[in-house]
Design an enzyme around this catalytic site. Structure first.
Site, PDB file in Angstrom:
ATOM      1  N   SER A  29      -2.282   2.606   5.369  1.00 32.47           N
ATOM      2  CA  SER A  29      -1.351   1.658   5.984  1.00 32.47           C
ATOM      3  C   SER A  29      -1.576   1.312   7.442  1.00 32.47           C
ATOM      4  O   SER A  29      -0.920   0.413   7.956  1.00 32.47           O
ATOM      5  CB  SER A  29       0.079   2.148   5.827  1.00 32.47           C
ATOM      6  OG  SER A  29       0.546   1.741   4.584  1.00 32.47           O
ATOM      7  N   LYS A  87       6.505   1.144  14.493  1.00 33.09           N
ATOM      8  CA  LYS A  87       6.848   0.810  13.108  1.00 33.09           C
ATOM      9  C   LYS A  87       8.276   1.280  12.793  1.00 33.09           C
ATOM     10  O   LYS A  87       8.692   2.340  13.267  1.00 33.09           O
ATOM     11  CB  LYS A  87       5.844   1.526  12.193  1.00 33.09           C
ATOM     12  CG  LYS A  87       5.961   1.219  10.714  1.00 33.09           C
ATOM     13  CD  LYS A  87       4.853   1.957   9.965  1.00 33.09           C
ATOM     14  CE  LYS A  87       4.882   1.683   8.467  1.00 33.09           C
ATOM     15  NZ  LYS A  87       3.744   2.302   7.769  1.00 33.09           N
ATOM     16  N   SER A 131       1.060  -0.904   4.907  1.00 30.57           N
ATOM     17  CA  SER A 131       2.442  -1.219   5.181  1.00 30.57           C
ATOM     18  C   SER A 131       2.745  -1.486   6.659  1.00 30.57           C
ATOM     19  O   SER A 131       3.743  -2.125   6.977  1.00 30.57           O
ATOM     20  CB  SER A 131       3.332  -0.079   4.692  1.00 30.57           C
ATOM     21  OG  SER A 131       3.023   1.127   5.358  1.00 30.57           O
TER      22      SER A 131
HETATM   23  N1  GLN Z   1      -0.764   1.004  -0.057  1.00 26.50           N
HETATM   24  C1  GLN Z   1      -0.535   2.419  -0.155  1.00 26.50           C
HETATM   25  C2  GLN Z   1       0.769   2.706  -0.850  1.00 26.50           C
HETATM   26  O1  GLN Z   1       1.497   1.794  -1.103  1.00 26.50           O
HETATM   27  C3  GLN Z   1      -0.583   3.068   1.200  1.00 26.50           C
HETATM   28  C4  GLN Z   1       0.682   2.946   1.949  1.00 26.50           C
HETATM   29  C5  GLN Z   1       0.703   3.727   3.229  1.00 26.50           C
HETATM   30  O2  GLN Z   1      -0.322   4.163   3.727  1.00 26.50           O
HETATM   31  N2  GLN Z   1       1.906   3.945   3.724  1.00 26.50           N
HETATM   32  O3  GLN Z   1       1.094   3.820  -1.113  1.00 26.50           O
END
Ligand code: GLN
Length: 498
Positions: free
Chosen positions: A178, A79, A154
């Protein structure tokens, strides 16, 4: 099955027995990348083919001479928020355009020490904020099971890379779901280890007290295997525990005894998508057939998890992202006054990131701190307590990952922020509580979209997650199916990657 669709552990065995060469393996992934990179866009940066082949050659040399590591010859995707030396680790943000870290994150270093070939960096939501992959400055990846839909986020690009056969496994990060949510949307396994398991050194922080770097793979066995390779002596992350004698692959072996699966009846009544609901019911039956007892549990404070999570995550984001001020890191706009320079520089953040910095900064101000941040921290403690009580009566908790299915891209672009935050209701509790959790494939909708389920276990009880996950995958075939690459019209002329 194509080599590029083969699970990591099987590839390892094929390489070790000399059934295939590293060159063949790498070439198979390269060929697939050529076919799907343009339509699905998993990668935002790729290693040049010449370098891939040089590394594959070296890998074959090591294999021939008995010097191979556990990941020698295995292509891995990373990532874009995890530092990879000399690759543009830009967190999918204009703020970090062109930034190439001078060092590898500790987990990347550990994977390379094991022989992994890091193919490239994958697309993601900007600074890991989102669950669609659409807040990326690069436009976001597309779901290989239905390219008109989001892959989740994400870590969407990492999920797409593995699911479409462009990497044998990938690293993502999970602050509030994410890796688990995109894994569920793309028919993969996403394992969130207990906070403090993997070194965060070299990761561009979003919510430091919540997140872990985590493996995304095709099978539970692969997840344990990759997690083992990610471990090492951490010198840069003081929250990372020592790993003396840990062996996640070994932990995954054997029977569960006792085997009690917790289920919260309130979830049946909640607004779960019908297909998701049915798939989870079937999963419960599978666990019963495997000899597990289903026990009812109560998690009374979970209804406040989304509110508490977003307060904590935004507050931490506001302080973590303060370093991108144009003076030390990131984009730098020089104007007549210091004030103007700051203002122009901070425009480098996208809309969602700015929203979160503003709200997080507000939650930490003197007037608001007591009513918001401190309350959220208190709720967080209650949620952890709820889980600890629940784990007295069960080994693992079975839960949904996402209440809904992967949305159409157009639909997702127009969703209001609050609705989007609420979709994280089943994933954020594990991060708040500091427990471990894993999502794994458990069904398919009528139109063929993957459905995932979640297992959660007490802190540092990855053994329970892995054992129950292995038992489930030994009984079902959901994880075996591969994305319908040819059927999705992706088999046209091979586009060339610049
Ligand atoms: N959707 C969650 C957020 O926007 C989790 C994101 C993540 O785990 N990086 O914070």
């Amino acid at each position: 099955m194509d080599l590029c669709e083969t699970p990591l552990v099987q590839l390892r065995q094929m390489l070790d027995t000399g059934n295939v060469t590293a060159k063949e393996v790498v070439y198979s992934f390269y060929e697939r990348i050529q076919r799907v990179q343009e339509p699905l866009r998993p990668y935002v940066h790729l290693m040049p083919i010449r370098d891939m082949m040089i590394q594959a050659d070296d890998a074959d040399d090591w294999l021939r001479t008995g010097r191979a590591g556990v990941l020698t010859g295995i292509p891995i995707a990373v990532k874009s928020s995890i530092s990879v030396k000399d690759m543009p680790t830009d967190c999918a943000s204009a703020m970090l355009e062109g930034y190439r870290p001078p060092y590898d994150a500790e987990v990347v270093h550990n994977l390379r020490e094991c022989g992994a070939i890091v193919l490239g960096l994958t697309d993601m939501d900007e600074f890991a904020m989102g669950n669609t992959c659409l807040t990326s400055v690069h436009g976001g990846s597309k779901n290989p099971w239905a390219p008109e839909r989001i892959p989740g986020g994400s870590s969407g690009g990492s999920a797409v890379a593995v699911s479409s056969g462009c990497a044998a496994a990938a690293l993502g990060t999970d602050t509030g779901g994410s890796i688990r949510q995109p894994a569920a949307f793309c028919n993969l396994v996403g394992l969130l280890p207990t906070y403090g398991t993997a070194s965060r050194f070299g990761h561009v922080a979003y919510g430091s007290s919540l997140e872990q770097i985590s493996p995304m793979t095709r099978t539970v066995e692969d997840a344990a295997f990759l997690l083992d390779a990610m471990m090492g002596e951490s010198t840069g992350d003081s929250t990372c525990r020592l790993h003396e004698g840990d062996d996640f692959s070994l932990m995954a072996e054997g029977e569960m005894e006792p085997f009690r699966v917790g289920w919260c009846p309130a979830w049946d009544a909640e607004n779960l998508d019908k297909d998701v609901c049915q798939a989870l019911e079937k999963a419960r039956t599978v666990f019963e057939n495997l000899g597990a007892e289903i026990v009812e549990i109560d998690l009374p404070h979970l209804q406040h998890a989304v509110a508490a999570y977003y307060l904590v995550a935004m507050a931490e984001a506001s302080s973590n992202l303060a370093r991108f001020d144009g003076m030390r890191f990131g984009k730098s706009e020089r104007k007549k006054s210091l004030q103007e320079s700051y203002r122009a520089t901070r425009q480098g953040f996208g809309e969602e990131t700015r929203r979160r910095i503003l709200m997080g900064t507000f939650a930490l101000t003197e007037g608001a701190y007591k009513d918001y941040y401190r309350k959220a921290a208190q709720v967080r403690a209650l949620i952890r307590q709820d889980f600890m009580t629940a784990f007295e009566s069960c080994e693992v908790i079975l839960a949904p990952v996402s209440p809904s299915l992967p949305m159409l891209r157009d639909e997702a672009e127009n969703v209001d922020p609050l609705t989007s935050y609420l979709a994280d209701m089943y994933t954020v509790p594990a991060n708040l509580a500091g427990i471990c959790a894993m999502s794994l494939p458990c069904g398919r909708t009528k139109i063929g979209l993957p459905i995932g389920m979640q297992l959660m276990a007490a802190p540092f009880r990855e053994d329970l997650l892995l054992k129950s996950g292995m038992a489930y995958q030994g009984y079902t075939l959901w994880h075996v199916r591969t994305a319908p690459i040819d059927k999705s019209g992706l088999s046209g002329p091979i586009p060339l990657i610049p």
